[in-house]
Write an enzyme that holds these catalytic residues in place. Structure first.
Site, mmCIF file in Angstrom:
data_model
loop_
_atom_site.group_PDB
_atom_site.id
_atom_site.type_symbol
_atom_site.label_atom_id
_atom_site.label_comp_id
_atom_site.label_asym_id
_atom_site.label_seq_id
_atom_site.Cartn_x
_atom_site.Cartn_y
_atom_site.Cartn_z
ATOM 1 N N ASP A 44 53.125 143.253 -47.159
ATOM 2 C CA ASP A 44 53.390 143.067 -45.741
ATOM 3 C C ASP A 44 52.028 142.833 -45.064
ATOM 4 O O ASP A 44 50.975 143.033 -45.678
ATOM 5 C CB ASP A 44 54.106 144.295 -45.162
ATOM 6 C CG ASP A 44 54.931 143.926 -43.942
ATOM 7 O OD1 ASP A 44 54.564 142.949 -43.258
ATOM 8 O OD2 ASP A 44 55.930 144.604 -43.656
HETATM 9 C C1 BGC Z 1 56.938 142.793 -40.952
HETATM 10 C C2 BGC Z 1 57.417 141.880 -42.039
HETATM 11 C C3 BGC Z 1 57.148 140.469 -41.671
HETATM 12 C C4 BGC Z 1 55.692 140.294 -41.353
HETATM 13 C C5 BGC Z 1 55.364 138.873 -40.987
HETATM 14 C C6 BGC Z 1 55.536 142.500 -40.517
HETATM 15 O O1 BGC Z 1 55.249 143.187 -39.359
HETATM 16 O O2 BGC Z 1 57.054 144.121 -41.391
HETATM 17 O O3 BGC Z 1 58.783 142.069 -42.223
HETATM 18 O O4 BGC Z 1 57.549 139.626 -42.709
HETATM 19 O O5 BGC Z 1 55.362 141.137 -40.271
HETATM 20 O O6 BGC Z 1 55.822 138.547 -39.734
#
Ligand code: BGC
Length: 746
Positions: free
Chosen positions: A292
């Protein structure tokens, strides 16, 4: 609308920047490949990995054999991997990393966030209902269809990797990302995720898109998500939190899986040894693990644990850091080769090398198909929770209908409108007040459908309760729209409705005896007014086609087939995580919130079963405009605990309307297994005309990923079937058994 997520704007800007850069490049074959010219075997000379006659593993190996170490390392970082013609990348901390140009014939890859719809698309895309709505359909056909439609939106808007779908287990109904996930049950969630992944990856042969399933694992709360540890036993990890992923992997092959922000038993998910031992080892995941955003905390420990790719710009996975880890003997070349191989193989297997995206974007990707998928999910996922005195369907006898509530209308009142509840909040710079421009407002659909029955509709936005009461009094029927917003970045703090919704409903119900409530929420809410209203519909966040779907349901042109994918508790005190130690956790001296998963296996409906607590509405619950009866249950096979068990029974539509029903099969293991309550082990959806009956057979595979008749034995680290009596129950929800039969196994 403000949203408490530090850095969200910046991150979204970068995503957009990445998309723009990549789109400028635009095509698979970079300049080097073009210079190399076409080879005689149909692929560019010097690029044997472009030979589509070879399998993905062989092609990936050919590419890596032709790569320098630094070219291999590019695959270990999202930006370097996905922008082959770019050589220098600057991280948020300002550090710039440079790489040599990538080998020729590698694709431009653009990731897009999308649980519900393609985020930051830069093009008008269809806004589907939120994922919890998709779970509530219990339909893998619809999950596939949504994946297929969404992949088209992605590819045509210049994205070929979707960061989604998401899975969790609904440990707390307060979790802000509940609407983004697929409910509390591993079998339902895992099956829906797999179908959606299959639709995303296989639904459009010429427009391939790869899916990244997320967030592994135990990513159950937004509160302190970057500095909390989910502490649980091995059995709980195996039986509860790993399970939906394992089930999804048994039915689909996502190219990637994203590790989550949290720690599990003291080690961050992206450097937790379970990536290798459980996810890649035991569950057999063949793709690559990506992090992530900012979820990486180390170089060597992450590589050793099985993290293959760092999301966004290189921070920990820079060539310098990896070289230092190699020099110190902390990581091996074979680990680096494997990480690069997994990324390249996944991109090739998903078709990204062979199908360049166009650099010309259409102004919209919406099609009749995508809009009909959005409508179908909204329709089939809406759950009828209460319908006394046949308040629904609305019809000629409904008289004048007062529609009340801000979210019924497309015209914002105080910033709130049908767009607000179109889908869940997300910290992507999306403004929920304007990012669902094509929303079909329920007020408009209800008004035109009512006119067909000669009925008139009045509207009051509900912001002034006295005015809403007056509107309710002067109508024969009141339909009140109420909402609660949530999304990534924060948990809810209560089960109350937003915008004074509970008080509004109570006042309207007191003024009008025929009050029906339409809830637009991402998760469970309390209903202190339940006894005073005639009808309740949980419509979740129903996407852009919400009005069309809701009008059909309310007027009985379509039946309610949705069933709850999460338990609705009567109060927060009744939920499994009611102590501070369990949620949100207790901060230790290092600033880490230690979260005790002491409820163990008692998550979701299993908690209510085991504790004998009656929820407001149980998992699997949902009414319909018709009635069904169940008979003739027979359980055959499986006596040895190894071969398939077949459970058959007959379902009859006893009512006067055609309907689609989802009989649910639960099993209670013998007490020696020490399992809480019973577990969903199968379901099937059938459509029946009035008076029609159908025999249903559900096959339970004891060896399947769902481990339907086993428990995880930590003394042998294996799934074990306890000898004894297993009770199979066919029900219309987790607490209503219609048929039951016990069999002895082993
Ligand atoms: C989230 C993810 C997401 C990523 C990109 C993060 O804050 O937890 O689910 O894919 O951001 O936007």
């Amino acid at each position: 609308m403000s949203f408490p997520y530090p850095g969200s704007r910046r991150r979204s800007t970068l995503l957009i920047a990445l998309a723009a850069t990549s789109l400028a490049v635009g095509v698979v074959d970079g300049p080097a490949a073009q210079a190399a010219g076409r080879g005689t075997s149909g692929y560019p000379a010097g690029c044997p990995w472009m030979d589509t006659h070879l399998d993905a593993s062989t092609r990936a190996n050919l590419l890596l054999a032709a790569s320098s170490l630094d070219q291999k390392l590019r695959w270990l970082d999202e930006k370097a991997a996905n922008s082959p013609d770019q050589t220098s990348f600057t991280s948020f901390s300002g550090t710039t990393t440079t790489y040599p140009a990538q080998v020729p014939c590698t694709p431009t890859v653009v990731y897009a966030d999308s649980a519900d719809f393609v985020r930051n698309a830069g093009t008008d895309v269809t806004v589907y209902p939120s994922q919890v709505d998709l779970a509530a359909t219990w339909s893998s056909q619809l999950a596939y269809a949504k994946g297929k439609a969404e992949a088209n939106d992605a590819f045509e808007s210049g994205h070929n990797v979707i960061l989604g779908p998401d899975l969790e287990n609904g440990r707390t109904v307060l979790d802000g990302r509940t609407p983004e996930d697929l409910g509390e049950d591993s079998l339902l969630g895992g099956t829906q995720a797999a179908a959606q992944i299959n639709g995303l990856q296989n639904g459009n042969a010429d427009e391939p898109v790869m899916a990244v399933l997320k967030h592994y694992v135990a990513n159950e709360q937004e509160a302190n998500r970057n500095n909390m540890s989910a502490n649980m036993t091995t059995r709980t990890l195996e039986e509860v939190y790993n399970q939906p992923f394992n089930i999804a992997l048994s039915q689909s092959s996502p190219g990637g899986i994203m590790c989550s922000y949290n720690q599990i038993n003291g080690a961050y998910a992206c450097e937790n040894p379970i990536l290798d031992s459980v996810l890649k080892g035991q569950d057999g995941f063949q793709g690559y693990v990506t992090s992530d955003f900012f979820a990486v905390h180390s170089t060597a420990p992450s590589l050793n644990a099985g993290l293959d790719q760092e999301l966004n710009n290189p921070i920990y996975y820079t060539p310098a850091n990896i070289q230092a880890a190699l020099d110190a003997g902390q990581v091996t070349m074979s680990q680096i080769n494997e990480a690069a191989f997994r990324v390249v193989r996944s991109y090739i297997a998903s078709g990204l090398f062979d199908h360049p995206m166009s650099s010309t974007l259409p102004t919209t990707t919406q099609t009749a198909y995508s809009e009909s998928v959005a409508e179908q999910v909204a329709q089939n996922g809406s759950v009828l929770l209460k319908n006394s005195g046949q308040a629904l369907p609305l019809g000629k006898s409904s008289g004048t209908i007062a529609v009340i509530g801000q979210t019924a209308s497309a015209t914002p009142t105080g910033g709130v409108s049908a767009q607000t509840v179109c889908t869940q909040l997300a910290p992507d710079g999306m403004d929920n007040a304007t990012d669902c421009p094509d929303v079909v407002a329920p007020l408009d659909s209800i008004t035109s459908r009512a006119a067909q029955d000669g009925l008139s509709v009045t509207y009051d936005n509900g912001s002034d309760i006295a005015s809403a009461v007056a509107a309710a009094k002067s109508a024969k029927t009141a339909v009140v729209f109420a909402y609660a917003e949530e999304g990534e970045g924060a948990d809810r703090t209560s089960l109350s409705l937003d915008g004074n919704g509970d008080a509004l409903i109570e006042a309207v119900a007191a003024a009008n005896p025929n009050t029906v409530v339409i809830l637009e929420t991402g998760s469970a809410v309390a209903m202190p007014w339940l006894g005073q209203v005639k009808g309740v519909v949980e419509a979740w966040y129903p996407g852009e086609q919400q009005g069309t779907a809701l009008a059909k349901l309310l007027f009985g042109d379509a039946d309610f087939t949705g069933r709850l994918p999460i338990t609705f508790p009567a109060s927060l005190a009744d939920t499994p995580t009611d102590t501070t130690a369990q949620y949100p956790g207790i901060e230790d001296a290092n600033g880490i919130y230690q979260v005790s998963y002491s409820e163990g296996l008692e998550v979701g409906y299993k908690w209510y079963e085991a504790q004998g607590i009656k929820p407001l509405f149980p998992f699997g619950y949902g009414l319909s405009y018709t009635d069904y009866s169940y008979s003739g249950m027979k359980v055959t096979g499986g006596g040895n605990g190894k071969s398939d068990i077949k459970v058959s029974f007959t379902v009859r539509n006893d009512g006067t309307k055609t309907g689609t029903v989802t009989p649910q099969l639960y099993v209670t293991q013998p007490s020696a297994a020490d399992e809480p309550g019973h577990a969903l082990v199968g379901y099937q959806q059938i459509t029946l005309k009035p008076g029609q009956s159908q025999k249903v057979t559900i096959t339970v595979d004891p060896n399947g990923a769902a481990h339907p008749i086993s428990y995880y034995d930590t003394s042998t680290n294996s799934w074990v079937t306890a000898p004894g009596t297993y009770t199979f129950q066919v029900g219309s929800d987790s607490q209503t058994a219609k048929l039951s039969q016990s069999v002895r196994i082993r």
